[in-house]
Write an enzyme that holds these catalytic residues in place. Structure first.
Site, PDB file in Angstrom:
ATOM      1  N   SER A 153       0.776  -1.115  -0.036  1.00 25.72           N
ATOM      2  CA  SER A 153       0.018  -0.035   0.093  1.00 25.72           C
ATOM      3  C   SER A 153       0.732   1.192   0.264  1.00 25.72           C
ATOM      4  O   SER A 153       2.013   1.267   0.742  1.00 25.72           O
ATOM      5  CB  SER A 153      -0.891  -0.092   1.346  1.00 25.72           C
ATOM      6  N   TYR A 195      -2.451  -1.417  10.980  1.00 24.50           N
ATOM      7  CA  TYR A 195      -2.315  -1.852   9.538  1.00 24.50           C
ATOM      8  C   TYR A 195      -1.249  -1.565   8.594  1.00 24.50           C
ATOM      9  O   TYR A 195      -0.861  -2.382   7.955  1.00 24.50           O
ATOM     10  CB  TYR A 195      -3.738  -1.162   8.916  1.00 24.50           C
ATOM     11  N   LYS A 243       1.887  -3.808   6.496  1.00 18.01           N
ATOM     12  CA  LYS A 243       2.399  -3.830   5.133  1.00 18.01           C
ATOM     13  C   LYS A 243       3.607  -3.579   4.901  1.00 18.01           C
ATOM     14  O   LYS A 243       4.436  -4.281   4.283  1.00 18.01           O
ATOM     15  CB  LYS A 243       1.526  -2.471   4.574  1.00 18.01           C
TER      16      LYS A 243
HETATM   17  C1  UD1 Z   1      -6.609   4.210   3.710  1.00 15.63           C
HETATM   18  C2  UD1 Z   1      -5.362   3.853   4.065  1.00 15.63           C
HETATM   19  C3  UD1 Z   1      -4.795   2.872   2.857  1.00 15.63           C
HETATM   20  C4  UD1 Z   1      -5.614   1.665   2.898  1.00 15.63           C
HETATM   21  C5  UD1 Z   1      -7.103   2.224   2.710  1.00 15.63           C
HETATM   22  C6  UD1 Z   1      -7.821   0.735   2.637  1.00 15.63           C
HETATM   23  C7  UD1 Z   1      -3.929   5.453   4.937  1.00 15.63           C
HETATM   24  C8  UD1 Z   1      -3.214   6.785   4.799  1.00 15.63           C
HETATM   25  N1  UD1 Z   1      -4.514   4.846   3.788  1.00 15.63           N
HETATM   26  O1  UD1 Z   1      -6.860   5.026   2.467  1.00 15.63           O
HETATM   27  O2  UD1 Z   1      -3.479   2.612   3.221  1.00 15.63           O
HETATM   28  O3  UD1 Z   1      -5.225   0.750   2.216  1.00 15.63           O
HETATM   29  O4  UD1 Z   1      -7.625   3.030   3.541  1.00 15.63           O
HETATM   30  O5  UD1 Z   1      -8.783   0.932   3.550  1.00 15.63           O
HETATM   31  O6  UD1 Z   1      -3.754   4.847   6.129  1.00 15.63           O
HETATM   32  N2  UD1 Z   1     -12.913  10.664   3.335  1.00 15.63           N
HETATM   33  C9  UD1 Z   1     -14.042  11.487   3.654  1.00 15.63           C
HETATM   34  N3  UD1 Z   1     -15.251  11.015   4.102  1.00 15.63           N
HETATM   35  C10 UD1 Z   1     -15.561   9.651   4.421  1.00 15.63           C
HETATM   36  C11 UD1 Z   1     -14.410   8.839   4.089  1.00 15.63           C
HETATM   37  C12 UD1 Z   1     -13.096   9.148   3.496  1.00 15.63           C
HETATM   38  O7  UD1 Z   1     -14.006  12.640   3.559  1.00 15.63           O
HETATM   39  O8  UD1 Z   1     -16.521   9.377   5.136  1.00 15.63           O
HETATM   40  C13 UD1 Z   1     -11.577  11.088   2.838  1.00 15.63           C
HETATM   41  C14 UD1 Z   1     -10.508  10.899   3.570  1.00 15.63           C
HETATM   42  O9  UD1 Z   1     -10.333  11.761   4.624  1.00 15.63           O
HETATM   43  C15 UD1 Z   1      -9.434  10.747   2.566  1.00 15.63           C
HETATM   44  C16 UD1 Z   1     -10.293  10.326   1.227  1.00 15.63           C
HETATM   45  O10 UD1 Z   1     -11.593  10.538   1.613  1.00 15.63           O
HETATM   46  O11 UD1 Z   1      -8.807  12.032   2.284  1.00 15.63           O
HETATM   47  C17 UD1 Z   1      -9.999   8.917   1.132  1.00 15.63           C
HETATM   48  O12 UD1 Z   1     -10.114   8.094   2.306  1.00 15.63           O
HETATM   49  P1  UD1 Z   1     -10.311   6.443   2.065  1.00 15.63           P
HETATM   50  O13 UD1 Z   1     -11.121   5.971   1.094  1.00 15.63           O
HETATM   51  O14 UD1 Z   1     -10.718   6.124   3.753  1.00 15.63           O
HETATM   52  O15 UD1 Z   1      -8.825   6.074   1.801  1.00 15.63           O
HETATM   53  P2  UD1 Z   1      -7.360   6.458   2.324  1.00 15.63           P
HETATM   54  O16 UD1 Z   1      -7.420   6.937   3.969  1.00 15.63           O
HETATM   55  O17 UD1 Z   1      -6.844   7.371   1.666  1.00 15.63           O
END
Ligand code: UD1
Length: 337
Positions: free
Chosen positions: A125, A150, A154
């Site tokens: 990841s 987590y 990795k």
């Molecule tokens: C995270 C992990 C990644 C992991 C992936 C799988 C980190 C930095 N990243 O990715 O390694 O493989 O999850 O589960 O640990 N967001 C919102 N509202 C929501 C959900 C998300 O605003 O309800 C935003 C988050 O703040 C982020 C973006 O959307 O900026 C993507 O979030 P998300 O889909 O959870 O993925 P990551 O956090 O990037």
């Protein structure tokens, strides 16, 4: 060629089984069904015309792993997806993550090292880069201290594979995914989050279909063009195809070192608000959302430099953010009927 896909009924695993079968590989999928459903096999069959061989194996059970490999001695390649991936859950229950993601890897490799030669693809990841100092992120960017158990699993997984490469005939490729999203365009397989989704795109589609009241956008005060965080969202079908290409590289002995590392992303960063706008465009629906505070542990931005995958693997993401969102939306509508 017999290829083992662990976690083969999961989100990325099932899409990879499809692409392997499309290329004529003979696939055995194993899964413990802890975060997937047996019905995924039917979806794979509807797409490819073939149901892969399936065994319910829990990789945390060392003797079950041994029995599995004595039953199938002729496996020449392994794509290892089976792992837990919820960042928040890993903070609450670290040992569950070390057991699920590390014990299982060790037991698997213990069996593989008995073989004269084997090709091994590992699901890693972009989380290993933490908040990288410069964008886009190359494979040479320094590994940062993991922000969650987590993420640590990795990093440790990558280290274990690198260590054993020196003393075994296991050739490996570590694939560092950015943000996998979307579903198969047929809507026969897709992501099946259990409970409240933690990831952005399943939360968006569940809000649009009416399962969730509104999406919370975590943070609008980031130093980005619109204040929301930036990620590199890659279509799961593009990602799955990259696994097949990486596997072929190892099987054809084209790898230069015993462990190679590739970023898998599109190379383009999108903000949370850009994802929402693109989703509204493809779904023709207004999304109910509100801006809230930042989520702990989130990085500001992460998007890939994909030159190495493009030039060395000869792979490039072909599908757009809109393609990915429209497939995710089609899938959400299909599973709620
Ligand atoms: C995270 C992990 C990644 C992991 C992936 C799988 C980190 C930095 N990243 O990715 O390694 O493989 O999850 O589960 O640990 N967001 C919102 N509202 C929501 C959900 C998300 O605003 O309800 C935003 C988050 O703040 C982020 C973006 O959307 O900026 C993507 O979030 P998300 O889909 O959870 O993925 P990551 O956090 O990037």
């Amino acid at each position: 060629m017999k290829i083992l896909v662990t976690g083969g009924l999961g989100f990325i695993g099932s899409h990879t089984v499809v692409e392997l079968q499309n290329k004529g590989f003979d696939v055995i999928a194993i899964d413990n069904l802890s975060n997937s459903s047996i019905g995924v096999l039917d979806g794979i069959e509807r797409i490819t015309g073939k149901k892969p061989l399936f065994e319910n194996v829990d990789l945390r059970d060392k003797s079950a792993v041994q029995i599995f490999f004595s039953k199938y001695p002729d496996i020449s390649g392994v794509i290892h997806f089976a792992a837990s991936k919820a960042v928040g859950e890993s903070v609450e229950n670290p040992l569950l993550y070390y057991e699920n993601n590390i014990n299982s890897l060790v037991y698997l490799l213990q069996e593989l090292q008995k073989k004269p030669e084997v090709s091994f693809i590992f699901s890693s990841s972009c989380t290993v880069y933490g908040q990288a100092e410069s964008m886009p992120i190359t494979e040479n960017a320094p590994i940062q201290v993991a922000m969650s158990p987590y993420g640590n699993t990795k990093q440790i997984g990558e280290e274990i594979i690198t260590d054993i490469a020196k003393v075994t005939n296991i050739n490996s490729i570590l694939l560092r995914y950015f943000n996998p999203i979307g579903a198969h365009p047929s809507a026969e397989i897709g992501e099946l989050p259990i409970g409240v989704p933690q990831n952005l795109v399943p939360f968006i589609t569940q809000t649009a279909i009416g399962l969730r009241e509104k999406l919370s956008v975590f943070g609008s005060d980031y130093p980005t063009s619109d204040g929301t965080a930036i990620r590199d969202y890659i279509h799961v079908v593009d990602l799955a195809k990259a696994h097949v290409i990486a596997l072929q590289r190892l099987l054809n002995k084209q790898n230069i070192t015993k462990v190679e590392i590739f970023n898998l992303g599109t190379g383009t960063g999108s903000s949370v608000l850009e994802v929402i706008t693109a989703f509204e465009k493809v779904s023709q629906k207004k999304l109910n959302y509100q801006i809230v505070g930042r989520r702990e542990g989130d990085v500001i931005e992460a998007y890939a430099n994909t030159d190495k995958a493009n030039n060395v693997l000869g792979w490039k993401a072909e599908l757009s953010l809109e393609d990915a969102l429209s497939s995710a939306w089609k899938w959400e509508q299909k599973i709620r009927i």
